[in-house]
Design a protein around this motif. Structure first.
Motif, short mmCIF file in Angstrom:
data_model
loop_
_atom_site.label_atom_id
_atom_site.label_comp_id
_atom_site.label_asym_id
_atom_site.label_seq_id
_atom_site.Cartn_x
_atom_site.Cartn_y
_atom_site.Cartn_z
N ALA A 10 0.83 -1.20 0.00
CA ALA A 10 0.00 0.00 0.00
C ALA A 10 0.86 1.24 0.00
O ALA A 10 2.03 1.19 0.38
CB ALA A 10 -0.89 -0.01 1.24
N THR A 11 0.28 2.36 -0.44
CA THR A 11 1.01 3.62 -0.36
C THR A 11 0.85 4.14 1.06
O THR A 11 -0.27 4.31 1.53
CB THR A 11 0.42 4.67 -1.32
N LEU A 12 1.99 4.35 1.70
CA LEU A 12 1.95 4.73 3.10
C LEU A 12 2.58 6.08 3.32
O LEU A 12 3.54 6.43 2.66
CB LEU A 12 2.76 3.70 3.87
N PHE A 13 2.03 6.82 4.25
CA PHE A 13 2.57 8.14 4.53
C PHE A 13 2.66 8.29 6.04
O PHE A 13 1.66 8.15 6.74
CB PHE A 13 1.67 9.21 3.92
N TYR A 14 3.88 8.49 6.55
CA TYR A 14 4.09 8.58 7.99
C TYR A 14 4.46 10.01 8.34
O TYR A 14 5.51 10.50 7.96
CB TYR A 14 5.21 7.62 8.39
N VAL A 15 3.57 10.69 9.06
CA VAL A 15 3.84 12.06 9.47
C VAL A 15 4.21 12.05 10.94
O VAL A 15 3.47 11.53 11.77
CB VAL A 15 2.60 12.96 9.27
N SER A 16 5.37 12.60 11.26
CA SER A 16 5.76 12.64 12.66
C SER A 16 5.94 14.08 13.10
O SER A 16 6.64 14.85 12.46
CB SER A 16 7.05 11.87 12.89
N GLY A 17 5.30 14.43 14.17
CA GLY A 17 5.48 15.76 14.73
C GLY A 17 6.46 15.72 15.88
O GLY A 17 6.76 16.72 16.51
N MET A 38 6.74 7.02 2.42
CA MET A 38 7.04 8.43 2.54
C MET A 38 6.98 8.87 4.00
O MET A 38 6.09 8.45 4.73
CB MET A 38 6.01 9.27 1.77
N VAL A 39 7.93 9.69 4.40
CA VAL A 39 7.88 10.24 5.76
C VAL A 39 7.96 11.76 5.70
O VAL A 39 8.46 12.33 4.73
CB VAL A 39 9.05 9.73 6.64
N LEU A 40 7.42 12.39 6.71
CA LEU A 40 7.47 13.84 6.79
C LEU A 40 7.50 14.23 8.25
O LEU A 40 6.73 13.71 9.05
CB LEU A 40 6.22 14.43 6.11
N SER A 41 8.43 15.12 8.58
CA SER A 41 8.46 15.63 9.94
C SER A 41 7.81 17.00 9.90
O SER A 41 8.38 17.95 9.35
CB SER A 41 9.90 15.71 10.41
N GLU A 42 6.62 17.11 10.43
CA GLU A 42 5.83 18.35 10.28
C GLU A 42 4.80 18.45 11.38
O GLU A 42 4.27 17.43 11.84
CB GLU A 42 5.14 18.32 8.91
N THR A 43 4.53 19.67 11.84
CA THR A 43 3.50 19.82 12.86
C THR A 43 2.34 20.69 12.39
O THR A 43 1.32 20.78 13.05
CB THR A 43 4.07 20.45 14.15
N VAL A 61 0.48 19.31 6.21
CA VAL A 61 0.21 17.88 6.07
C VAL A 61 -0.87 17.66 5.02
O VAL A 61 -0.75 16.80 4.15
CB VAL A 61 -0.21 17.26 7.43
N SER A 62 -1.91 18.48 5.08
CA SER A 62 -2.99 18.40 4.09
C SER A 62 -2.44 18.55 2.68
O SER A 62 -2.81 17.80 1.77
CB SER A 62 -4.01 19.51 4.31
N ALA A 63 -1.58 19.55 2.51
CA ALA A 63 -1.02 19.81 1.18
C ALA A 63 -0.23 18.59 0.70
O ALA A 63 -0.35 18.16 -0.45
CB ALA A 63 -0.12 21.03 1.23
N ALA A 64 0.55 18.00 1.61
CA ALA A 64 1.34 16.81 1.24
C ALA A 64 0.42 15.65 0.90
O ALA A 64 0.69 14.88 -0.04
CB ALA A 64 2.27 16.45 2.39
N LEU A 65 -0.66 15.55 1.64
CA LEU A 65 -1.61 14.45 1.39
C LEU A 65 -2.18 14.52 -0.02
O LEU A 65 -2.34 13.52 -0.70
CB LEU A 65 -2.77 14.53 2.39
N ASN A 66 -2.48 15.76 -0.44
CA ASN A 66 -3.07 15.92 -1.77
C ASN A 66 -2.10 15.57 -2.88
O ASN A 66 -2.49 15.34 -4.01
CB ASN A 66 -3.60 17.34 -1.93
N THR A 83 -9.68 17.85 10.27
CA THR A 83 -9.03 17.94 8.96
C THR A 83 -8.71 16.54 8.44
O THR A 83 -8.98 16.22 7.28
CB THR A 83 -7.71 18.74 9.08
N LEU A 84 -8.16 15.72 9.34
CA LEU A 84 -7.79 14.36 8.93
C LEU A 84 -9.04 13.54 8.61
O LEU A 84 -9.07 12.76 7.65
CB LEU A 84 -6.99 13.67 10.03
#
Ligand code: TYD
Ligand code: MG
Length: 449
Positions: free
Chosen positions: A113-120, A142-147, A152-157, A193-194
């Motif tokens: 699956a396409t996975l996206f891990y966001v860590s704050g 994909m990972v992203l360090s963001e709060t 996060v929404s923009a990255a999701l799109n 939002t999520l």
């Protein structure tokens, strides 16, 4: 453009443009919460999805298929995999292993699956280091360090993941809300939002939430009713066992648990928790009794230990770990009144071995036996399992699914089961297992002490 915010009283719904300490509507103190004022367009984006009523039979559930996680203990708790478009909240004390579990989940699902891990909480480098420690593979998700939740929404799109992991919801903030990250308004806004993204795109979202000291997930349980599933990850810091428990599940049973062990390379599934919980059980020690408890569909043997010693002065001390304190007091009262044990000047300590928690009434009998055994300083036969609920008159009441419990005891090599008389009707007993039926606590004690 900065979104408009307003302050809404959580008690009476009073709205104000400014924050006030006291709500003019209901005179409540500190009840005003910041909220974003939604323009009509933003509200409609969600509502158009459900514009037309349809008959239930015509509703297409293809989008709601499940993705199996490949971690069978987690799949079991979720009710057979995670449902697309659902929000799963994973709560637990800091340091219990939530990030580890979700990173392992991500690694498992990497190919499917396409996975996206966001860590704050951690930087991409820290995530990579943790991932390297957990497995030899080099996962590609994909990972992203963001709060900032809007980022996060923009990255999701751009990514359009099948599964999104957000660690943790308390670090996320919406720049238009002035209150601090972790506050109720911020947590709610980020979750909303999520949720909107999840429902519109069929993405399964795992949200990590830290539990506050009083046991509720920060943001006074706001999150719990917004999400589809609430899983609690629990365990004692000093024990390596962790239990994942469903507290709420819109797509399955809430009785299931998953058992894990924290090791040097992350969490390992424990397929036979009974064996693990009974490991190192003392032989012929007074105050130890074994019970078979049922967690969902899963029988599990656990050891209850009690220590009774004379009170040195004043009021007797009573302590309970892993079991309801009031239940312990109740059993002591029943033992005093119905069996005649004089425990008024005795300190009593009860502990469930392995750092697990037993909440079922079926553990009453074993609890009472452990206390009585400690009091009389005589051991209980180590080949006996005790199952049964104890009533206030000292009677033993039937428990559900007794056969399952007995067969689990048999599997682990126990020779006899002490059960309520009421449970013996039409009972199928596995070969080699002896049944000791008892009507009340006195009978039960007669068998073994
Ligand atoms: P973590 O997943 O960071 O907890 P949470 O996200 O719930 O705050 O887990 C941290 C704890 O787990 C930490 O005390 C160390 C331990 N741990 C191990 O024992 N082995 C491991 O392989 C990992 C990654 C962590
Ligand atoms: Mg963490």
């Amino acid at each position: 453009m900065k979104a408009k915010t307003k302050y809404v009283c959580t008690a009476c719904g009073y709205e104000s443009a400014k924050w006030m300490g006291r709500c003019p509507g209901c005179d409540g103190w500190n009840t005003l919460e910041e909220e974003i004022v939604r323009t009509e367009k933003a509200t409609r984006a969600v509502s158009t999805l459900r514009a037309k009523p349809t008959t239930l039979s015509q509703v297409d559930v293809a989008d709601y298929s499940r993705i199996t996680c490949g971690i069978s203990e987690l799949d079991r708790v979720l009710g057979g995999g995670v449902v697309r478009g659902s929000l799963v909240l994973v709560g637990g004390d800091p340091g219990i292993g939530k990030s580890t579990l979700l990173l392992q989940l991500a690694t498992k699902l990497d190919k499917q699956a396409t996975l996206f891990y966001v860590s704050g909480e951690e930087s991409e480098k820290q995530l990579k280091m943790r991932s390297d420690r957990l497995s030899d593979e080099a996962p590609e998700f994909m990972v992203l360090s963001e709060t900032d939740i809007t980022a996060v929404s923009a990255a999701l799109n751009e990514i359009h993941p099948d599964i999104l992991i957000v660690d943790s919801i308390q670090t996320m903030y919406h720049p238009d809300i002035s209150s601090a990250p972790g506050s109720v308004s911020q947590v709610r806004e980020a979750t909303l939002t999520l949720m909107r993204y999840a429902k519109e795109n069929g993405t399964a979202v795992f949200i990590v939430g830290h539990v506050t000291k009083d046991g509720s997930i920060a943001g006074p349980k706001v999150l719990e009713h917004m999400v589809d599933c609430v899983l609690y990850f629990e365990g004692e810091r000093n024990h390596s066992y962790r239990i994942l428990r469903a507290v709420k599940n819109r797509f399955g049973s809430t009785n299931e648990i998953g058992v894990f062990e924290m090791t040097d390379h992350g969490l390992c599934e424990v397929e036979n928790p009974s064996m693990m919980l009974l490991e190192g059980r003392p032989d012929e020690a007074p105050g130890s009794a074994v019970v078979c408890t049922l967690e969902g569909t899963r029988p599990m043997l656990a050891e209850i230990q009690a220590l009774v010693s004379p009170t040195s002065f004043g009021v007797p001390r009573r302590m309970a770990t892993g079991i309801d304190y009031n239940r312990v007091n109740l059993m002591i009262a029943v033992l005093e009144k119905r069996v005649g044990l004089n425990m008024q000047n005795q300190d009593t300590y009860v502990n469930i071995v392995g750092g697990i928690r037993l909440d079922e009434p079926a553990v009453d009998l074993a609890l009472a036996l452990a206390i009585a055994s400690a009091f009389r300083n005589r051991p209980i036969d180590t080949s006996v399992v005790a199952i049964g609920e104890v009533g206030l008159t000292g009677e033993l009441r039937a428990v559900n699914q007794i056969e399952r419990r007995i067969s689990e005891a048999k599997k682990l090599g126990f020779k006899a089961c002490l059960i309520p008389q009421a449970n013996t009707k039409n009972l199928k007993v596995p070969q080699g297992m002896k049944i000791l039926p008892a009507k009340n606590l006195t009978d039960a004690l007669g068998y073994i002490l």
